[in-house]
Design an enzyme around this catalytic site. Structure first.
Site, PDB file in Angstrom:
ATOM      1  N   VAL A  64     -43.417 -19.197  19.801  1.00  0.00           N
ATOM      2  CA  VAL A  64     -42.297 -19.764  18.986  1.00  0.00           C
ATOM      3  C   VAL A  64     -40.983 -19.737  19.857  1.00  0.00           C
ATOM      4  CG1 VAL A  64     -43.247 -19.177  16.673  1.00  0.00           C
ATOM      5  CG2 VAL A  64     -41.876 -17.573  18.033  1.00  0.00           C
ATOM      6  N   TYR A 155     -33.214  -6.164  17.535  1.00  0.00           N
ATOM      7  CA  TYR A 155     -33.847  -6.324  16.274  1.00  0.00           C
ATOM      8  C   TYR A 155     -32.882  -6.651  15.126  1.00  0.00           C
ATOM      9  CZ  TYR A 155     -37.375  -6.425  12.567  1.00  0.00           C
ATOM     10  OH  TYR A 155     -38.244  -6.627  11.708  1.00  0.00           O
ATOM     11  N   LYS A 159     -32.507 -10.228  13.307  1.00  0.00           N
ATOM     12  CA  LYS A 159     -32.414 -10.338  11.935  1.00  0.00           C
ATOM     13  C   LYS A 159     -31.218 -10.810  11.276  1.00  0.00           C
ATOM     14  CE  LYS A 159     -36.932  -9.819  11.929  1.00  0.00           C
ATOM     15  NZ  LYS A 159     -37.785 -10.974  11.367  1.00  0.00           N
ATOM     16  N   THR A 190     -48.138  -3.008   8.412  1.00  0.00           N
ATOM     17  CA  THR A 190     -48.846  -4.019   9.329  1.00  0.00           C
ATOM     18  C   THR A 190     -48.908  -3.519  10.872  1.00  0.00           C
ATOM     19  OG1 THR A 190     -46.670  -5.267  10.010  1.00  0.00           O
ATOM     20  CG2 THR A 190     -47.542  -6.053   7.855  1.00  0.00           C
TER      21      THR A 190
HETATM   22  P1  NAD Z   1     -47.261  -8.283  12.911  1.00  0.00           P
HETATM   23  O1  NAD Z   1     -47.269  -7.909  14.185  1.00  0.00           O
HETATM   24  O2  NAD Z   1     -48.564  -7.969  11.813  1.00  0.00           O
HETATM   25  O3  NAD Z   1     -47.248  -9.875  12.733  1.00  0.00           O
HETATM   26  C1  NAD Z   1     -46.219 -10.419  13.708  1.00  0.00           C
HETATM   27  C2  NAD Z   1     -47.213 -11.641  14.230  1.00  0.00           C
HETATM   28  O4  NAD Z   1     -46.217 -12.454  15.055  1.00  0.00           O
HETATM   29  C3  NAD Z   1     -48.165 -11.515  15.144  1.00  0.00           C
HETATM   30  O5  NAD Z   1     -49.379 -12.054  14.678  1.00  0.00           O
HETATM   31  C4  NAD Z   1     -48.019 -11.856  16.520  1.00  0.00           C
HETATM   32  O6  NAD Z   1     -48.841 -12.457  17.428  1.00  0.00           O
HETATM   33  C5  NAD Z   1     -47.048 -13.148  15.941  1.00  0.00           C
HETATM   34  N1  NAD Z   1     -46.086 -13.369  17.300  1.00  0.00           N
HETATM   35  C6  NAD Z   1     -45.398 -12.560  17.906  1.00  0.00           C
HETATM   36  N2  NAD Z   1     -44.711 -13.100  19.042  1.00  0.00           N
HETATM   37  C7  NAD Z   1     -45.042 -14.534  19.006  1.00  0.00           C
HETATM   38  C8  NAD Z   1     -44.536 -15.528  19.707  1.00  0.00           C
HETATM   39  N3  NAD Z   1     -43.802 -15.441  20.678  1.00  0.00           N
HETATM   40  N4  NAD Z   1     -45.032 -16.982  19.015  1.00  0.00           N
HETATM   41  C9  NAD Z   1     -45.761 -16.831  18.081  1.00  0.00           C
HETATM   42  N5  NAD Z   1     -46.258 -15.725  17.228  1.00  0.00           N
HETATM   43  C10 NAD Z   1     -45.624 -14.552  17.734  1.00  0.00           C
HETATM   44  O7  NAD Z   1     -46.095  -7.822  12.015  1.00  0.00           O
HETATM   45  P2  NAD Z   1     -45.655  -8.261  10.347  1.00  0.00           P
HETATM   46  O8  NAD Z   1     -45.135  -7.089   9.772  1.00  0.00           O
HETATM   47  O9  NAD Z   1     -46.604  -9.244   9.579  1.00  0.00           O
HETATM   48  O10 NAD Z   1     -44.213  -9.003  10.786  1.00  0.00           O
HETATM   49  C11 NAD Z   1     -44.003 -10.531  10.315  1.00  0.00           C
HETATM   50  C12 NAD Z   1     -42.615 -10.478  10.200  1.00  0.00           C
HETATM   51  O11 NAD Z   1     -41.956  -9.726   9.028  1.00  0.00           O
HETATM   52  C13 NAD Z   1     -41.868 -10.237  11.325  1.00  0.00           C
HETATM   53  O12 NAD Z   1     -40.766 -11.200  11.721  1.00  0.00           O
HETATM   54  C14 NAD Z   1     -41.070  -8.844  11.164  1.00  0.00           C
HETATM   55  O13 NAD Z   1     -39.797  -8.698  11.934  1.00  0.00           O
HETATM   56  C15 NAD Z   1     -40.679  -9.171   9.863  1.00  0.00           C
HETATM   57  N6  NAD Z   1     -40.731  -7.610   8.986  1.00  0.00           N
HETATM   58  C16 NAD Z   1     -41.590  -6.794   9.225  1.00  0.00           C
HETATM   59  C17 NAD Z   1     -41.417  -5.725   8.595  1.00  0.00           C
HETATM   60  C18 NAD Z   1     -42.572  -4.507   8.460  1.00  0.00           C
HETATM   61  O14 NAD Z   1     -42.340  -3.440   8.363  1.00  0.00           O
HETATM   62  N7  NAD Z   1     -43.806  -4.846   8.899  1.00  0.00           N
HETATM   63  C19 NAD Z   1     -40.130  -5.177   8.008  1.00  0.00           C
HETATM   64  C20 NAD Z   1     -39.228  -5.907   8.072  1.00  0.00           C
HETATM   65  C21 NAD Z   1     -39.423  -7.443   8.688  1.00  0.00           C
END
Ligand code: NAD
Length: 245
Positions: A64, A155, A159, A190
């Site tokens: 991305v 981060y 965000k 996750t």
């Molecule tokens: P996750 O690690 O399970 O999923 C993240 C995905 O992004 C992975 O499949 C990874 O391979 C992919 N990714 C990373 N770098 C990439 C790149 N350069 N190009 C394409 N894909 C890429 O984590 P998640 O919790 O499912 O995260 C999803 C979103 O939710 C993220 O933006 C994260 O910041 C946000 N988020 C998560 C939480 C939490 O507690 N899990 C809280 C707030 C926000």
């Protein structure tokens, strides 16, 4: 009729966690879903499982942070399914250290994957989303895009930027038939949590548990659907109460 019959969605970070749950939910409600990720094996597995369950899905490799990669991915979506109606900018990574010890490389990497990706994605998909007439973008920010925690400067900055990038794009596209909203999860169980102490996160969450990816997917798909046709430029927190206090 189900909510996503005839719709086509692109979900970044769809190989894992929240993105995977979102792809599965869209497919289960009739949408064709393109899973875009750098984890090729896991992403392809998600697409295969969806197809086995009778859904429509395709995996495309997408880093991305790459503008060329984004243009290729959007072209592949339109080639395969003839349109692009829904974009979920979900891929993200985090940093964990205090600002004094955060390297510039870490800062640049986190901002590229978590913030610049959202700019590149909306730019690459703009024409297709406007053609849809029912375009919806859901950008995944975080509760940490609204409040600070004391660490993870890249981060939080990334965000927070996603939150306002969402609002300004929503205003720019308000008369173009494309809605743009942001989702702000709390602690969700996750792989991104890594070896962070789960008990500490649970103790910090008024509801006394971590969120499940499916609970965030439910909010994302609400915003992506015709249940939210008057909703744009808005931010939606799902954090078990963390930021209510
Ligand atoms: P996750 O690690 O399970 O999923 C993240 C995905 O992004 C992975 O499949 C990874 O391979 C992919 N990714 C990373 N770098 C990439 C790149 N350069 N190009 C394409 N894909 C890429 O984590 P998640 O919790 O499912 O995260 C999803 C979103 O939710 C993220 O933006 C994260 O910041 C946000 N988020 C998560 C939480 C939490 O507690 N899990 C809280 C707030 C926000």
């Amino acid at each position: 009729m189900t909510r996503f019959d005839g719709r086509v969605a692109l979900v970044t970070g769809g190989a894992s966690g929240i993105g995977k749950a979102t792809a599965q939910r869209i497919a289960s409600e009739g949408g064709a879903v393109v899973i875009a990720d750098v984890q090729d094996d896991l992403g392809a597995q998600v697409a295969t499982e969806i197809e086995k369950n009778g859904g429509k899905a395709l995996f495309v490799h997408l880093d991305v942070t790459s503008e060329d990669g984004w243009n290729d991915a959007v072209a592949k979506v339109v080639d395969a399914y003839g349109a692009l109606d829904i974009l979920v900018n979900n891929a993200g990574i985090g940093d964990t250290e205090a600002i004094e010890v955060t390297s510039l490389d870490t800062w640049n990497m986190v901002v590229a994957v978590t913030q610049t990706s959202v700019f590149l994605g909306m730019k690459a998909a703009a024409d297709a989303l406007k053609k849809s007439g029912k375009g919806s973008v859901v950008n995944i920010s975080s509760m940490y895009g609204i409040v600070g925690s004391g660490v993870s400067p890249a981060y939080h900055a990334a965000k927070g930027a996603v939150r306002l990038l969402t609002k300004t794009t929503a205003l720019g596209w308000a008369k173009e038939g494309v809605r743009v909203n942001s989702v702000h999860p709390g602690f969700i169980d996750t792989p991104i949590l890594g070896d962070t102490d789960r008990d500490m996160l649970i103790a910090g969450t008024p509801m006394g548990r971590l969120g499940r990816p499916e609970e965030i997917a439910a909010l994302i798909t609400f915003l992506a659907s015709d249940d939210a046709t008057f909703v744009t430029g808005s931010e939606f927190v799902a954090d078990g109460g963390v930021t209510a206090g």
